[in-house]
Motif scaffolding. Structure first.
Motif, PDB file in Angstrom:
ATOM      1  N   ASP A 145     -64.601 -25.720  62.273  1.00  0.00           N
ATOM      2  CA  ASP A 145     -64.489 -25.253  63.656  1.00  0.00           C
ATOM      3  C   ASP A 145     -65.655 -24.333  64.027  1.00  0.00           C
ATOM      4  OD1 ASP A 145     -60.957 -24.966  63.178  1.00  0.00           O
ATOM      5  OD2 ASP A 145     -62.009 -26.521  64.306  1.00  0.00           O
ATOM      6  N   THR A 146     -66.480 -23.997  63.051  1.00  0.00           N
ATOM      7  CA  THR A 146     -67.636 -23.141  63.307  1.00  0.00           C
ATOM      8  C   THR A 146     -68.596 -23.815  64.271  1.00  0.00           C
ATOM      9  OG1 THR A 146     -67.488 -22.035  61.154  1.00  0.00           O
ATOM     10  CG2 THR A 146     -69.642 -22.034  62.252  1.00  0.00           C
ATOM     11  N   ALA A 147     -68.916 -23.125  65.352  1.00  0.00           N
ATOM     12  CA  ALA A 147     -69.794 -23.685  66.381  1.00  0.00           C
ATOM     13  C   ALA A 147     -70.022 -22.636  67.468  1.00  0.00           C
ATOM     14  CB  ALA A 147     -69.171 -24.929  67.005  1.00  0.00           C
ATOM     15  N   VAL A 148     -70.940 -22.945  68.353  1.00  0.00           N
ATOM     16  CA  VAL A 148     -71.036 -22.197  69.595  1.00  0.00           C
ATOM     17  C   VAL A 148     -70.075 -22.869  70.578  1.00  0.00           C
ATOM     18  CG1 VAL A 148     -72.499 -21.459  71.494  1.00  0.00           C
ATOM     19  CG2 VAL A 148     -73.413 -21.532  69.161  1.00  0.00           C
ATOM     20  N   ASP A 191     -58.797 -34.868  69.438  1.00  0.00           N
ATOM     21  CA  ASP A 191     -57.958 -35.089  68.264  1.00  0.00           C
ATOM     22  C   ASP A 191     -58.223 -34.045  67.178  1.00  0.00           C
ATOM     23  OD1 ASP A 191     -58.066 -38.731  68.433  1.00  0.00           O
ATOM     24  OD2 ASP A 191     -56.779 -37.276  69.443  1.00  0.00           O
ATOM     25  N   SER A 192     -59.443 -33.561  67.128  1.00  0.00           N
ATOM     26  CA  SER A 192     -59.818 -32.622  66.076  1.00  0.00           C
ATOM     27  C   SER A 192     -59.120 -31.272  66.196  1.00  0.00           C
ATOM     28  CB  SER A 192     -61.339 -32.409  66.072  1.00  0.00           C
ATOM     29  OG  SER A 192     -61.777 -31.938  67.334  1.00  0.00           O
ATOM     30  N   VAL A 193     -58.601 -30.962  67.382  1.00  0.00           N
ATOM     31  CA  VAL A 193     -57.944 -29.663  67.578  1.00  0.00           C
ATOM     32  C   VAL A 193     -56.499 -29.801  68.047  1.00  0.00           C
ATOM     33  CG1 VAL A 193     -60.136 -28.541  68.092  1.00  0.00           C
ATOM     34  CG2 VAL A 193     -58.703 -29.405  69.980  1.00  0.00           C
ATOM     35  N   LYS A 194     -56.060 -31.021  68.250  1.00  0.00           N
ATOM     36  CA  LYS A 194     -54.701 -31.232  68.764  1.00  0.00           C
ATOM     37  C   LYS A 194     -53.681 -30.583  67.830  1.00  0.00           C
ATOM     38  CE  LYS A 194     -54.558 -34.962  71.047  1.00  0.00           C
ATOM     39  NZ  LYS A 194     -54.556 -36.398  71.416  1.00  0.00           N
ATOM     40  N   GLY A 195     -52.783 -29.829  68.412  1.00  0.00           N
ATOM     41  CA  GLY A 195     -51.782 -29.126  67.629  1.00  0.00           C
ATOM     42  C   GLY A 195     -52.229 -27.747  67.174  1.00  0.00           C
ATOM     43  N   ARG A 196     -53.521 -27.461  67.301  1.00  0.00           N
ATOM     44  CA  ARG A 196     -54.044 -26.158  66.889  1.00  0.00           C
ATOM     45  C   ARG A 196     -54.627 -25.363  68.048  1.00  0.00           C
ATOM     46  NH1 ARG A 196     -58.337 -25.776  63.668  1.00  0.00           N
ATOM     47  NH2 ARG A 196     -59.300 -27.760  64.312  1.00  0.00           N
ATOM     48  N   ALA A 197     -54.803 -26.027  69.183  1.00  0.00           N
ATOM     49  CA  ALA A 197     -55.463 -25.381  70.309  1.00  0.00           C
ATOM     50  C   ALA A 197     -54.562 -25.421  71.535  1.00  0.00           C
ATOM     51  CB  ALA A 197     -56.792 -26.080  70.626  1.00  0.00           C
ATOM     52  N   THR A 198     -54.677 -24.375  72.357  1.00  0.00           N
ATOM     53  CA  THR A 198     -53.956 -24.313  73.623  1.00  0.00           C
ATOM     54  C   THR A 198     -54.891 -23.756  74.680  1.00  0.00           C
ATOM     55  OG1 THR A 198     -51.852 -23.891  72.490  1.00  0.00           O
ATOM     56  CG2 THR A 198     -51.969 -23.396  74.849  1.00  0.00           C
ATOM     57  N   ILE A 199     -55.031 -24.509  75.778  1.00  0.00           N
ATOM     58  CA  ILE A 199     -55.828 -24.036  76.894  1.00  0.00           C
ATOM     59  C   ILE A 199     -54.874 -23.623  78.010  1.00  0.00           C
ATOM     60  CG2 ILE A 199     -56.086 -26.337  77.917  1.00  0.00           C
ATOM     61  CD1 ILE A 199     -58.921 -25.476  78.810  1.00  0.00           C
ATOM     62  N   ALA A 200     -55.230 -22.548  78.691  1.00  0.00           N
ATOM     63  CA  ALA A 200     -54.372 -22.057  79.773  1.00  0.00           C
ATOM     64  C   ALA A 200     -55.240 -21.431  80.844  1.00  0.00           C
ATOM     65  CB  ALA A 200     -53.369 -21.040  79.236  1.00  0.00           C
ATOM     66  N   SER A 201     -54.756 -21.482  82.067  1.00  0.00           N
ATOM     67  CA  SER A 201     -55.491 -20.872  83.168  1.00  0.00           C
ATOM     68  C   SER A 201     -54.642 -19.792  83.811  1.00  0.00           C
ATOM     69  CB  SER A 201     -55.877 -21.917  84.206  1.00  0.00           C
ATOM     70  OG  SER A 201     -54.722 -22.457  84.821  1.00  0.00           O
ATOM     71  N   ASP A 202     -55.294 -18.751  84.225  1.00  0.00           N
ATOM     72  CA  ASP A 202     -54.660 -17.673  84.983  1.00  0.00           C
ATOM     73  C   ASP A 202     -55.420 -17.597  86.299  1.00  0.00           C
ATOM     74  OD1 ASP A 202     -53.825 -15.322  86.159  1.00  0.00           O
ATOM     75  OD2 ASP A 202     -53.686 -14.245  84.275  1.00  0.00           O
ATOM     76  N   ASN A 203     -54.907 -18.308  87.287  1.00  0.00           N
ATOM     77  CA  ASN A 203     -55.645 -18.411  88.535  1.00  0.00           C
ATOM     78  C   ASN A 203     -55.799 -17.064  89.228  1.00  0.00           C
ATOM     79  OD1 ASN A 203     -55.555 -21.072  87.877  1.00  0.00           O
ATOM     80  ND2 ASN A 203     -54.518 -21.762  89.718  1.00  0.00           N
ATOM     81  N   ALA A 204     -54.823 -16.202  89.073  1.00  0.00           N
ATOM     82  CA  ALA A 204     -54.905 -14.891  89.711  1.00  0.00           C
ATOM     83  C   ALA A 204     -56.065 -14.077  89.134  1.00  0.00           C
ATOM     84  CB  ALA A 204     -53.596 -14.142  89.534  1.00  0.00           C
ATOM     85  N   LYS A 205     -56.311 -14.254  87.837  1.00  0.00           N
ATOM     86  CA  LYS A 205     -57.388 -13.512  87.182  1.00  0.00           C
ATOM     87  C   LYS A 205     -58.648 -14.338  87.063  1.00  0.00           C
ATOM     88  CE  LYS A 205     -54.340 -10.508  84.480  1.00  0.00           C
ATOM     89  NZ  LYS A 205     -53.983 -10.033  83.122  1.00  0.00           N
ATOM     90  N   SER A 206     -58.594 -15.576  87.537  1.00  0.00           N
ATOM     91  CA  SER A 206     -59.752 -16.469  87.478  1.00  0.00           C
ATOM     92  C   SER A 206     -60.260 -16.602  86.055  1.00  0.00           C
ATOM     93  CB  SER A 206     -60.883 -15.924  88.374  1.00  0.00           C
ATOM     94  OG  SER A 206     -60.438 -15.750  89.683  1.00  0.00           O
ATOM     95  N   THR A 207     -59.341 -16.823  85.139  1.00  0.00           N
ATOM     96  CA  THR A 207     -59.684 -16.885  83.726  1.00  0.00           C
ATOM     97  C   THR A 207     -59.049 -18.096  83.074  1.00  0.00           C
ATOM     98  OG1 THR A 207     -59.801 -14.466  83.608  1.00  0.00           O
ATOM     99  CG2 THR A 207     -59.577 -15.638  81.536  1.00  0.00           C
ATOM    100  N   VAL A 208     -59.814 -18.720  82.202  1.00  0.00           N
ATOM    101  CA  VAL A 208     -59.291 -19.804  81.379  1.00  0.00           C
ATOM    102  C   VAL A 208     -59.420 -19.370  79.922  1.00  0.00           C
ATOM    103  CG1 VAL A 208     -59.596 -22.191  80.644  1.00  0.00           C
ATOM    104  CG2 VAL A 208     -59.881 -21.583  83.045  1.00  0.00           C
ATOM    105  N   THR A 209     -58.347 -19.511  79.180  1.00  0.00           N
ATOM    106  CA  THR A 209     -58.378 -19.086  77.783  1.00  0.00           C
ATOM    107  C   THR A 209     -58.200 -20.277  76.844  1.00  0.00           C
ATOM    108  OG1 THR A 209     -56.007 -18.625  77.827  1.00  0.00           O
ATOM    109  CG2 THR A 209     -57.493 -16.790  78.299  1.00  0.00           C
ATOM    110  N   LEU A 210     -58.745 -20.129  75.673  1.00  0.00           N
ATOM    111  CA  LEU A 210     -58.577 -21.104  74.606  1.00  0.00           C
ATOM    112  C   LEU A 210     -58.038 -20.358  73.400  1.00  0.00           C
ATOM    113  CD1 LEU A 210     -58.934 -23.797  73.123  1.00  0.00           C
ATOM    114  CD2 LEU A 210     -61.311 -23.139  72.687  1.00  0.00           C
TER     115      LEU A 210
END
Length: 124
Positions: free
Chosen positions: A90-93, A62-81
């Protein structure tokens, strides 16, 4: 061996945006769920978002809903945020994590594989 390597952290002004990437290797993607967690000093690790590789279903805290998008690129084996409208809280590791199960969860104890983390600092 499953390995997760994060990149893209740094210093961002409040209201700005950032894009984190997680390079995934050694995993059979169709069987995995990949998530982003974060941990601020003195606070518990918090689940931010996750994506299930089999159907690309996504879930957000809930803290990031509407502000965050996760996506995967299976061909590149990468997940982005991608995060926007960043706030000082939002400051954190930020950590990328994986589990060999397509049932998505934002409980950090459910994840078996972790990256080393990347620092995100949002200045006010």
């Amino acid at each position: 061996e499953v390995q997760l390597v994060e990149s893209g952290g740094g210093l961002v002004q409040a209201g700005g945006s950032l894009r984190l990437s997680c390079a995934v290797s050694g995993a059979r993607f169709d069987d995995y769920t990949i998530a982003w967690f974060r941990q601020a000093p003195g606070k518990e690790r918090e689940g931010v978002t996750c994506i299930s590789y089999d159907d690309e279903g996504t879930w957000y805290a809930d803290s990031v809903k509407g502000r965050a998008t996760i996506a995967s690129d299976n061909a590149k084996s990468t997940v982005t945020l991608q995060m926007s409208s960043l706030k000082p809280e939002d400051t954190a590791v930020y950590y990328c994590a994986g589990r060999e199960n397509v049932f998505a969860t934002l409980r950090w104890t459910d994840y078996d594989y972790w990256g080393q983390g990347t620092q995100v600092t949002v200045s006010s």
